[in-house]
Scaffold this active site. Structure first.
Site, PDB file in Angstrom:
ATOM      1  N   SER A 144      -3.139-122.429  38.546  1.00 23.57           N
ATOM      2  CA  SER A 144      -2.101-123.053  39.259  1.00 23.57           C
ATOM      3  C   SER A 144      -2.531-123.914  40.193  1.00 23.57           C
ATOM      4  O   SER A 144      -3.387-124.141  40.606  1.00 23.57           O
ATOM      5  CB  SER A 144      -1.509-121.628  40.030  1.00 23.57           C
ATOM      6  OG  SER A 144      -0.621-121.819  40.969  1.00 23.57           O
ATOM      7  N   TYR A 157      -0.908-114.183  46.273  1.00 23.03           N
ATOM      8  CA  TYR A 157      -0.846-115.039  45.157  1.00 23.03           C
ATOM      9  C   TYR A 157      -2.113-115.804  45.000  1.00 23.03           C
ATOM     10  O   TYR A 157      -2.983-116.319  44.076  1.00 23.03           O
ATOM     11  CB  TYR A 157       0.384-115.559  44.769  1.00 23.03           C
ATOM     12  CG  TYR A 157       0.399-116.439  43.412  1.00 23.03           C
ATOM     13  CD1 TYR A 157       0.606-115.742  42.195  1.00 23.03           C
ATOM     14  CD2 TYR A 157       0.411-117.723  43.401  1.00 23.03           C
ATOM     15  CE1 TYR A 157       0.702-116.492  41.065  1.00 23.03           C
ATOM     16  CE2 TYR A 157       0.560-118.359  42.233  1.00 23.03           C
ATOM     17  CZ  TYR A 157       0.423-117.913  41.039  1.00 23.03           C
ATOM     18  OH  TYR A 157       0.711-118.523  40.132  1.00 23.03           O
TER      19      TYR A 157
END
Length: 276
Positions: A144, A157
């Site tokens: 990501s 996250y």
């Protein structure tokens, strides 16, 4: 011209929607046989029917080693082996800041998000390693913008995706020369990525965000790609040929996010120590 993945077998976690399903479509188009793993629900059955081709679905929870082991065994039984393992299942924390969580929420969200995004990757890799080594296969981790930048998510996250990058690199070292291990650092995509139940966000999908409208502000190209636009690196990393020695690499597929960065308040922002 021969399809690039002809004769290959892939297992994709979180393959019933979003990036996982688009990767499955791309692999099938390139000649691969594909197993998708996901939680047991109607979405998994619908995805299998939609994909068609040489596809099977396997219900399981990536946070459970026995489920990962069974997924590998069922894939090998169905198709005769395993060449590609894509660790893709994930949960997003909706950018929730540490200071906005109670201690109990922080603890529970850590367990839930890292359980899927990190523990799930490690358990899947552990379950798949021997089968992949038998065929000189590869692992591909969905990473990501939050693997290398701040503000691609919240504290939990971001921690999970930074750690995922480290696990990918470590496994590339540990499993060489038998298994190649790489990653794709994906930018914000309009998928069905959900939030954690620990924050009451399990029903919320990232598709609810106005990403297309905001794209000109944070993406240099000014447009928000569809999930299918992110699949090319997954095919490249899975194929044999000129990339056969590529390992320990995270391909940047962030749509230029990391050359502009996130918008919004800098530093501490509106954090008020006196109110915490």
């Amino acid at each position: 011209m021969m399809a690039r993945l002809e004769g290959k077998v892939a297992l994709i976690t979180g393959g019933a929607s979003g990036i996982g399903m688009e990767v499955a479509k791309a692999y099938i188009a390139e000649g691969a046989q594909v197993a998708i793993m996901g939680l047991a629900d109607d979405k998994l059955d619908a995805a299998t029917a939609s994909l068609g081709g040489d596809t099977i679905s396997i219900a399981g929870d990536v946070r459970n080693y026995a489920d990962n082991e069974r997924a590998v065994a069922e894939t090998v039984e169905a198709f005769g082996g395993l060449d590609i393992f894509v660790a893709n299942a994930g949960v997003w924390d909706w950018g929730t800041r540490m200071v906005d969580m109670t201690p109990d929420q922080l603890e529970a969200t850590y367990d839930e998000v890292l359980g899927t995004n990190l523990k799930g990757y490690m358990l899947g890799a552990k379950a798949a390693a021997v089968a992949l080594a038998k065929r000189k296969g590869c692992m591909i981790f969905t990473l990501s913008t939050a693997s290398v930048n701040s503000a691609g998510g919240g504290i939990v996250y971001t921690a999970s995706k930074h750690a995922g990058l480290g696990v990918m690199r470590q496994l590339a070292y540990e499993l060489a020369p038998h298994v190649r291990v790489n990653g794709v650092a994906v930018g914000a995509a309009l998928t069905d990525l959900r939030g954690p139940s620990s924050l009451g966000l399990e029903g919320k999908s990232i598709k609810e965000l106005p990403l297309k409208e905001a794209a000109p502000m944070f993406l240099p190209m000014g447009e928000q790609p569809e999930p299918s636009a992110f699949t090319a690196p997954y095919v490249l990393l899975a194929a044999d040929g000129e990339n056969a020695s590529m390992t320990g690499t995270a391909i940047d597929c962030m749509c230029g996010y990391n050359i502009r960065g996130a918008t919004g308040p800098n530093g501490w922002g509106d954090f008020d120590p006196a109110a915490s």
